[in-house]
Write a protein that holds these residues in place. Sequence first.
Motif, mmCIF file in Angstrom:
data_model
loop_
_atom_site.group_PDB
_atom_site.id
_atom_site.type_symbol
_atom_site.label_atom_id
_atom_site.label_comp_id
_atom_site.label_asym_id
_atom_site.label_seq_id
_atom_site.Cartn_x
_atom_site.Cartn_y
_atom_site.Cartn_z
ATOM 1 N N PHE A 148 72.470 86.649 -0.062
ATOM 2 C CA PHE A 148 73.102 86.945 1.321
ATOM 3 C C PHE A 148 74.389 86.530 1.319
ATOM 4 C CE2 PHE A 148 70.094 90.741 2.900
ATOM 5 C CZ PHE A 148 70.395 91.292 1.470
ATOM 6 N N GLY A 149 74.508 84.793 2.141
ATOM 7 C CA GLY A 149 75.452 84.806 2.661
ATOM 8 C C GLY A 149 76.523 84.089 1.025
ATOM 9 N N VAL A 150 75.665 83.394 0.200
ATOM 10 C CA VAL A 150 76.384 82.896 -0.868
ATOM 11 C C VAL A 150 77.374 83.393 -1.401
ATOM 12 C CG1 VAL A 150 75.975 81.597 -2.822
ATOM 13 C CG2 VAL A 150 74.377 80.541 -1.523
ATOM 14 N N LEU A 151 76.895 85.132 -1.757
ATOM 15 C CA LEU A 151 77.354 85.971 -2.400
ATOM 16 C C LEU A 151 79.024 86.454 -1.624
ATOM 17 C CD1 LEU A 151 74.543 87.528 -4.209
ATOM 18 C CD2 LEU A 151 76.393 86.166 -5.651
ATOM 19 N N GLY A 152 78.329 87.328 -0.396
ATOM 20 C CA GLY A 152 79.109 87.153 0.914
ATOM 21 C C GLY A 152 80.479 86.918 1.105
#
Length: 326
Positions: free
Chosen positions: A251-255
Amino acid sequence: MSVLFSGRASGAKANRISALRRFLMFFVHHFRQALASLGELWRTPTASVLTIVVLGLSLTLPATLHLLVKNAQQISGSFAKAAEINLFIRDTASAQQIQSLITILNADKQISSVRHISKEQAMLEFQEASGFGAALSYLTDNPLPDVLVVQPVNTDPSAARALMQQLSNERIVEFAKLDLEWLTRLEAIVGLLQQAVFAIALLLLSAVLFIVSNTIRLSIISKREEIEVMKLVGATDAFIQRPFLYTGFWFGVLGGLLAFLVSEALLWWLRGAISKITDLYQSDFQIQAMNLTEFLSIILLAVLLGVVGSYLSVRRHIRAIEPAGP
């Protein structure tokens, strides 16, 4: 004796191989779980995309405001470097006195350069700039004074003011002028924007934590029966939590990537409007985009938020799930 020594050597070698194997299998298991959690996002596209979009857009606003503040600081810094002190010379001063003052100022270590604008040169520039050239030609006397434009070495506003006070005491100087009040106001506005960016970022990042935590909570609830079976066969809480933590990581990488792309798109959209303003002022100012350090920082921050939000959820809910008794 040799047989005993040989046995100990082979045992030590076997222990080293076993430790190396455990070390490699540790990373293999983590890699598999990371890929499995990424596949889980693919299997639930609606919830995953919504969470990534909310996380990315929540980071976009503080990231864009940070870039705007950075560019505003660049503008104020460029004006500070161009700070000049104008010394207006008395009408009674002779050319020899003016030249002596120029020599003294050039020898001063606080001064970078001195430029003399004579009365005649000032009148010519005024005629060209004002558009009243024909009317000004009827003047019998030149009312403009000689001006010495002093460039200080230290362009800090407080240091420039101190130097201006010192130079205004020169005998042939009528008065000195240093227009830095607007620059002080600009720096105050930039400082206010920095505080606003920090406050907005704090609120939005707190919201991101709750959003990621709630998404992971719903995922845990949907897999309650699977978690109960895993606990029945002896799986530890740490083993069960790991895929959910990797979900927060993705979630963090893509966000973070989404926040970067949207911020760059907004800057690209603003470049057209900014270029029109800079053309009016004949400035070569170019808006600065996000550099590599800022890009890595926003990705790291997004990953941290995803992992922390996931951890807050799994720590509470997975421990609460226990297999039903017989």
